[in-house]
Design an enzyme around this catalytic site. Structure first.
Site, short mmCIF file in Angstrom:
data_model
loop_
_atom_site.label_atom_id
_atom_site.label_comp_id
_atom_site.label_asym_id
_atom_site.label_seq_id
_atom_site.Cartn_x
_atom_site.Cartn_y
_atom_site.Cartn_z
N ASP A 198 0.30 -0.81 -0.08
CA ASP A 198 -0.25 0.32 0.27
C ASP A 198 0.50 0.91 0.15
O ASP A 198 1.97 1.42 1.27
CB ASP A 198 -0.84 0.24 0.74
CG ASP A 198 -2.04 1.42 1.07
OD1 ASP A 198 -3.16 0.58 0.30
OD2 ASP A 198 -1.85 2.45 1.69
N ASN A 206 -2.20 12.92 -2.94
CA ASN A 206 -3.47 13.34 -4.37
C ASN A 206 -4.16 14.64 -4.27
O ASN A 206 -4.37 15.48 -4.76
CB ASN A 206 -4.17 11.92 -4.84
CG ASN A 206 -4.64 10.68 -5.41
OD1 ASN A 206 -3.15 11.09 -6.14
ND2 ASN A 206 -4.63 9.74 -5.53
N HIS A 211 -4.26 14.38 -9.28
CA HIS A 211 -4.66 12.83 -9.15
C HIS A 211 -3.50 12.68 -10.41
O HIS A 211 -3.59 11.97 -10.68
CB HIS A 211 -6.39 12.96 -10.25
CG HIS A 211 -6.97 12.64 -8.43
ND1 HIS A 211 -7.41 11.71 -7.75
CD2 HIS A 211 -7.69 13.51 -8.41
CE1 HIS A 211 -8.07 11.73 -6.60
NE2 HIS A 211 -8.18 12.92 -6.32
N ASP A 215 -1.16 9.09 -10.38
CA ASP A 215 -1.00 8.28 -11.55
C ASP A 215 0.39 8.06 -11.89
O ASP A 215 0.29 6.60 -11.79
CB ASP A 215 -1.98 8.50 -12.74
CG ASP A 215 -4.07 8.73 -12.15
OD1 ASP A 215 -4.37 8.43 -11.47
OD2 ASP A 215 -4.38 9.31 -13.21
N GLU A 241 -4.42 2.58 -4.64
CA GLU A 241 -3.00 2.28 -4.45
C GLU A 241 -3.01 1.69 -3.45
O GLU A 241 -1.53 1.47 -3.42
CB GLU A 241 -2.96 3.35 -3.67
CG GLU A 241 -2.90 3.45 -2.04
CD GLU A 241 -4.61 4.15 -1.71
OE1 GLU A 241 -4.95 4.09 -0.67
OE2 GLU A 241 -5.11 4.60 -2.45
#
Length: 321
Positions: A198, A206, A211, A215, A241
Site C-alpha cells: 500500500d 493526491n 490526481h 497516477d 493504491e
C-alpha cells in the site's frame, strides 16, 4: 431490384466472367442466354432468402456481409467486382443465401439458377476447376481472417486482464489465476507467498499534487515492483493504491527478502524530477504471508492484508509478516 433483360440480349460476354474462364464460350453463352439480368440501385439489397442462386456482377460492385443469420456477424464485408460472383456455396449446399448482399453502386447482376449451375458443371470440366479454385481461395481467405480474429481476440483478452493505468495484472486476472496457483501449490506441496503493498499517505499525495501526479506515482511504483520480480512472479493492481505480488515456489523467508528489496527500491524511485517535494519519493507499506497447508486464497489474502495493516500501524515504509 428489377429485371432489365436477359444475358442473351445484353452486350456482356462470357469471356468477362471469371467463373467461365477456359470453358467453351459459345456453348456457355447459349446456356446462359435466358438467364435474367437484374439491376440494383445504389444501396439496394438482393432479396433472395428462400432459394439458392448464383449472382455474377456485370457492372458496378456488391458488398457482401457474411453469415447474417448466425448472430456471429462482426461487420466484415467483402467487395465483389465486375466478373466476380457470389452464391456458389449456397448452390453447392442447396441452401438459401445467408449473405447480406448490397450494391455499393448501381449494379447489373446476372442471375443463374442452381439447376443450371449444376448442369453446366456436369458439362464443363473447366467450370468445375474454376469453381474449385475459387472456393479454395475463399477458404484460404476465410482461414486467414479467422487467424487474425483469433489474434485480435487474444489481444483484447489480454487487455481485459491488465490494468490500463499501470500495465499490471488486474483483479479479473487475480480472481481467475490465484485459486489455480494455490491449488497447484497445495497439490505439489510447494510454497507460495503473497506480498501486499500500500502506497503511504497516497490520499494526501493526491490532495496535495492532484490526481494526474497520483497516477504518475502509481505508474512509477508499479514499474519499480514489476522490474524487481522474477519472470515467474506476478504483480497485480489490487485496487486504488494497493498492489499485490504473487511469488510461486517462494518460502516466507525468501518472500520477506523480496519485500524488503521492493521497499528499498520504492523509496529510491523518483516521481518528480523538479523536486516539488522535500524528497521527491514515495514509500510503501508491505505485508507478507506464505500459504499454509489447506489454506484458501481468501484466507491467504486476509493474512497478507493483516500483515500490511501492522506495517502501517508500526510507522509505514516497512515490511511486516
Amino acid at each position: 431490384m428489377e429485371q432489365i433483360g436477359t444475358f442473351g440480349a445484353s452486350p456482356y460476354k462470357v469471356e468477362d466472367l471469371q467463373l467461365f474462364n477456359g470453358t467453351n464460350a459459345e456453348t456457355t453463352a447459349r446456356a446462359l442466354a435466358g438467364c435474367a439480368i437484374i439491376r440494383l440501385p445504389h444501396g439496394g439489397k438482393v432479396a433472395d432468402s428462400y432459394r439458392a442462386r448464383l449472382y455474377i456482377v456485370l457492372r458496378g460492385a456488391l458488398d457482401v456481409e457474411a453469415d447474417t443469420s448466425s448472430g456471429m456477424n462482426d461487420g466484415t464485408v467483402s467487395r465483389i467486382l465486375p466478373g466476380e460472383s457470389v452464391g456458389e456455396q449456397a448452390v453447392l449446399d442447396d441452401t438459401a443465401n445467408l449473405f447480406a448482399i448490397t450494391a455499393s453502386e448501381e449494379s447489373d447482376l446476372l442471375v443463374i439458377e442452381a439447376e443450371l449451375v449444376w448442369r453446366l458443371i456436369d458439362e464443363s470440366n473447366g467450370l468445375a476447376r474454376n469453381l474449385l479454385r475459387m472456393l479454395s481461395f475463399r477458404i484460404r481467405a476465410a482461414n486467414a481472417l479467422l487467424r487474425r480474429r483469433q489474434k485480435l481476440g487474444e489481444f483484447y483478452r489480454q487487455l481485459s486482464l491488465n490494468d490500463s493505468l499501470t500495465g499490471l495484472c488486474n483483479r479479473a486476472w487475480l480472481n481467475d489465476m490465484l485459486p489455480k496457483m494455490i491449488a497447484t501449490a497445495q497439490r505439489n506441496g510447494a510454497p507460495l507467498s503473497l506480498v501486499m503493498i500500500d502506497l503511504d499517505h497516497f490520499k494526501r499525495f493526491n490532495d496535495t499534487h492532484g490526481h494526474p501526479a497520483g497516477d504518475d506515482a502509481l505508474r512509477v511504483a508499479s514499474d519499480v515492483v514489476a522490474a524487481a520480480l522474477r519472470p515467474t512472479d506476478f504483480a497485480v493492481r489490487y485496487g486504488g493504491e494497493e498492489l499485490m505480488v504473487i511469488l510461486p515456489d517462494t518460502s516466507e523467508q525468501l518472500a520477506l527478502m523480496v519485500a524488503e528489496r521492493l521497499c528499498w527500491r520504492l523509496q529510491e524511485a523518483v516521481v518528480f524530477s523538479d523536486m516539488r517535494l522535500p524528497l521527491p519519493h514515495i514509500t510503501g507499506s508491505f505485508g507478507v504471508a506464505c500459504l499454509a497447508a489447506g489454506e484458501t486464497e481468501d484466507a491467504l489474502v486476509a493474512r497478507a492484508d493483516a500483515a500490511l495493516y501492522r506495517a502501517k500501524q508500526d510507522g509505514r515504509n516497512r515490511v511486516a509478516l
